[in-house]
Motif scaffolding. Structure first.
Motif, PDB file in Angstrom:
ATOM      1  N   PHE A 139      -3.391  -3.729   8.025  1.00  0.00           N
ATOM      2  CA  PHE A 139      -2.554  -2.453   7.894  1.00  0.00           C
ATOM      3  C   PHE A 139      -1.983  -1.909   6.567  1.00  0.00           C
ATOM      4  O   PHE A 139      -0.931  -1.020   6.493  1.00  0.00           O
ATOM      5  CB  PHE A 139      -1.144  -3.104   8.627  1.00  0.00           C
ATOM      6  CG  PHE A 139      -1.270  -3.399  10.100  1.00  0.00           C
ATOM      7  CD1 PHE A 139      -1.717  -2.556  10.993  1.00  0.00           C
ATOM      8  CD2 PHE A 139      -1.216  -4.595  10.501  1.00  0.00           C
ATOM      9  CE1 PHE A 139      -1.964  -2.910  12.259  1.00  0.00           C
ATOM     10  CE2 PHE A 139      -1.165  -5.163  11.749  1.00  0.00           C
ATOM     11  CZ  PHE A 139      -1.760  -4.157  12.647  1.00  0.00           C
ATOM     12  N   GLY A 140      -2.584  -2.744   5.545  1.00  0.00           N
ATOM     13  CA  GLY A 140      -2.491  -2.127   4.106  1.00  0.00           C
ATOM     14  C   GLY A 140      -1.290  -3.106   3.673  1.00  0.00           C
ATOM     15  O   GLY A 140      -0.596  -2.631   2.535  1.00  0.00           O
ATOM     16  N   PHE A 141      -1.011  -4.476   4.033  1.00  0.00           N
ATOM     17  CA  PHE A 141       0.261  -5.199   3.275  1.00  0.00           C
ATOM     18  C   PHE A 141      -0.397  -6.329   2.872  1.00  0.00           C
ATOM     19  O   PHE A 141      -1.313  -7.032   3.528  1.00  0.00           O
ATOM     20  CB  PHE A 141       1.176  -5.418   4.326  1.00  0.00           C
ATOM     21  CG  PHE A 141       2.092  -4.300   4.668  1.00  0.00           C
ATOM     22  CD1 PHE A 141       3.322  -4.254   4.128  1.00  0.00           C
ATOM     23  CD2 PHE A 141       1.666  -3.179   5.668  1.00  0.00           C
ATOM     24  CE1 PHE A 141       4.136  -3.023   4.366  1.00  0.00           C
ATOM     25  CE2 PHE A 141       2.529  -2.132   5.958  1.00  0.00           C
ATOM     26  CZ  PHE A 141       3.567  -2.030   5.200  1.00  0.00           C
ATOM     27  N   ILE A 142       0.120  -6.966   1.803  1.00  0.00           N
ATOM     28  CA  ILE A 142      -0.085  -8.017   1.069  1.00  0.00           C
ATOM     29  C   ILE A 142       1.258  -8.829   0.771  1.00  0.00           C
ATOM     30  O   ILE A 142       2.360  -8.070   0.787  1.00  0.00           O
ATOM     31  CB  ILE A 142      -0.979  -8.080  -0.312  1.00  0.00           C
ATOM     32  CG1 ILE A 142      -0.222  -7.379  -1.219  1.00  0.00           C
ATOM     33  CG2 ILE A 142      -2.315  -7.366   0.150  1.00  0.00           C
ATOM     34  CD1 ILE A 142      -0.700  -7.240  -2.323  1.00  0.00           C
ATOM     35  N   LEU A 181       7.980 -11.594   1.832  1.00  0.00           N
ATOM     36  CA  LEU A 181       8.122 -10.146   1.771  1.00  0.00           C
ATOM     37  C   LEU A 181       6.972  -9.623   1.846  1.00  0.00           C
ATOM     38  O   LEU A 181       6.065  -9.809   1.016  1.00  0.00           O
ATOM     39  CB  LEU A 181       9.120  -9.814   0.702  1.00  0.00           C
ATOM     40  CG  LEU A 181      10.473 -10.304   0.662  1.00  0.00           C
ATOM     41  CD1 LEU A 181      11.345  -9.855  -0.786  1.00  0.00           C
ATOM     42  CD2 LEU A 181      11.449 -10.397   1.715  1.00  0.00           C
ATOM     43  N   PRO A 182       6.614  -8.561   2.692  1.00  0.00           N
ATOM     44  CA  PRO A 182       5.432  -7.980   2.722  1.00  0.00           C
ATOM     45  C   PRO A 182       5.359  -6.687   1.745  1.00  0.00           C
ATOM     46  O   PRO A 182       6.565  -5.748   1.588  1.00  0.00           O
ATOM     47  CB  PRO A 182       5.244  -7.100   4.114  1.00  0.00           C
ATOM     48  CG  PRO A 182       6.919  -7.184   4.653  1.00  0.00           C
ATOM     49  CD  PRO A 182       7.641  -8.231   3.965  1.00  0.00           C
ATOM     50  N   ILE A 242       8.352  -2.733  -0.943  1.00  0.00           N
ATOM     51  CA  ILE A 242       8.514  -4.062  -0.532  1.00  0.00           C
ATOM     52  C   ILE A 242       9.526  -3.817   0.519  1.00  0.00           C
ATOM     53  O   ILE A 242      10.562  -3.676   0.518  1.00  0.00           O
ATOM     54  CB  ILE A 242       8.929  -5.103  -1.637  1.00  0.00           C
ATOM     55  CG1 ILE A 242       7.904  -5.149  -2.732  1.00  0.00           C
ATOM     56  CG2 ILE A 242       8.984  -6.386  -0.966  1.00  0.00           C
ATOM     57  CD1 ILE A 242       8.179  -6.025  -3.915  1.00  0.00           C
ATOM     58  N   LEU A 243       9.020  -4.432   1.740  1.00  0.00           N
ATOM     59  CA  LEU A 243       9.814  -4.423   3.138  1.00  0.00           C
ATOM     60  C   LEU A 243      10.657  -5.678   3.143  1.00  0.00           C
ATOM     61  O   LEU A 243      10.109  -6.755   2.229  1.00  0.00           O
ATOM     62  CB  LEU A 243       9.010  -4.119   4.195  1.00  0.00           C
ATOM     63  CG  LEU A 243       8.385  -2.718   4.228  1.00  0.00           C
ATOM     64  CD1 LEU A 243       7.630  -2.723   5.462  1.00  0.00           C
ATOM     65  CD2 LEU A 243       9.170  -1.675   3.569  1.00  0.00           C
ATOM     66  N   CYS A 244      11.521  -5.807   4.060  1.00  0.00           N
ATOM     67  CA  CYS A 244      12.520  -7.015   4.249  1.00  0.00           C
ATOM     68  C   CYS A 244      11.411  -8.022   5.247  1.00  0.00           C
ATOM     69  O   CYS A 244      10.487  -7.583   5.634  1.00  0.00           O
ATOM     70  CB  CYS A 244      13.784  -6.870   4.867  1.00  0.00           C
ATOM     71  SG  CYS A 244      13.613  -6.143   6.569  1.00  0.00           S
TER      72      CYS A 244
END
Length: 358
Positions: A18-21, A29-30, A38-40
């Motif tokens: 999904f394009g997250f690290i 945090l992704p 940066i999301l929660c």
């Protein structure tokens, strides 16, 4: 009733599609590889991560895992301010460590401090350029080896060595050897050596070298020693023995150093220097041995006292293919480097015979 503990979600490698690290600031945090947002931790769900990809990056929905893996590698290899400072700091630390190590080698070799800047750095640059085919200018700049720098490094390391030795002597018994010597400039020096057991081995170290400003009497020698031990917080009673030569200032019955020391440390054992004993025995035990030593002293002084004789003797040694080209001075107090004289005995005899001496 206490509230239930909030669940903390962990990152999964599957979220990369999904394009997250995980964020560099917190692994909980992704972080989106496309917008660096940066999301929660609550968004650490496949449905929410996929929803972010569709809503914010609809043109990247059909990208495969290999595409996002490439973005991840680029993101990790991208230079940042923190990485730049860390890398620069590491290089500076390596250069500083090399500067200290080379200064220690210079001190051990007894070479002038200018050898670092005049010989060692050019030699290192030549090796880097000729053997490793790498530019040497950047590396050489990070290794300071000027005359003053080498002197400062040696002083710092010697201070650390002295501090370690003094702290060790505060809690252990040791023997001390004192010697008062006069330099060619008539400057009086007091040298102190200690012998102790450290790590189940016998060690002998130079404790200090002090200048005796005016007199060289026993009272002053004891005062210099007591002041040093007091400064370093070494108990006077830790000394179990003291070795000196036969000078009156050392072994005088009433005002000698040993007599005054026994008043402060009654149980201390006084020892006559073994080298001094050997000299006294050599002077009185055998007339033949004494005459032989006098012959050596006279021969060496005959050659070394005249500059022309010194140069002629060096030339003769070179013609005879000798390993040494110079004689070392001998005195009545210490017979040093007798091996040098005996290795050049034939050449010395030939030289003196040509000069019609002795």
């Amino acid at each position: 009733m206490a509230e239930s503990r909030k669940k903390c979600r962990q990152y999964s490698i599957e979220y990369l599609k999904f394009g997250f690290i995980p964020s560099s600031s917190s692994k909980l945090l992704p972080k989106c590889l496309l917008c660096n947002k940066i999301l929660c931790n609550d968004a650490m769900k496949p449905s929410k991560l996929e929803n972010h990809l569709k809503r914010c990056h609809p043109d990247k929905i059909d990208k495969d895992l290999k595409y996002f893996q490439t973005l991840k590698d680029r993101s990790q290899n991208r230079p940042t301010v923190d990485k730049m400072f860390t890398s620069t700091s590491q290089r500076e630390d390596d250069g500083l460590r090399a500067s200290y190590n080379i200064s220690l080698l210079i001190a051990k070799s007894g070479k002038p401090h200018t050898v670092g800047e005049k010989l060692i750095l050019p030699a290192v640059a030549e090796v880097l350029q000729t053997v490793l085919h790498k530019p040497a200018s950047d590396i050489i700049k990070r290794i300071p080896l000027s005359n003053n720098t080498v002197q400062r490094r040696i002083d710092e390391m010697s201070y650390d060595t002295e501090s370690f030795l003094c702290k060790y002597l505060q809690n252990t018994c040791f023997s001390i050897q004192l010697d008062e010597s006069t330099l060619p400039s008539n400057e009086a020096l007091l040298l102190a050596y200690v012998r102790l057991i450290m790590y189940q081995e016998i060690h002998e170290e130079l404790l200090f070298v002090k200048t005796l400003a005016i007199e060289t009497k026993g009272e002053l020698i004891l005062k210099v020693l007591k002041d040093y031990l007091k400064e370093k917080e070494i108990p006077l009673g830790n000394r179990i023995s003291v070795a000196t030569d036969g000078a009156p200032a050392m072994v005088g019955r009433y005002r000698g150093f040993v007599s005054l020391l026994k008043e402060n440390v009654p149980g201390v054992l006084a020892i006559h220097c073994v080298i001094q004993r050997q000299h006294l025995v050599a002077k009185n035990l055998s007339v033949r041995l004494h005459e032989s030593l006098q012959f050596v002293i006279t021969a060496v002084n005959r050659i070394r006292a005249n500059a022309l004789n010194t140069r002629l003797f060096a030339q003769l040694c070179e013609e005879n293919d000798e390993n040494f080209h110079q004689l070392l001075l001998h005195t009545e107090v210490r017979w040093l480097c007798m091996t040098r004289f005996f290795s050049l005995f034939d050449t010395v005899s030939e030289f003196l015979h040509d000069k019609n001496s002795i």
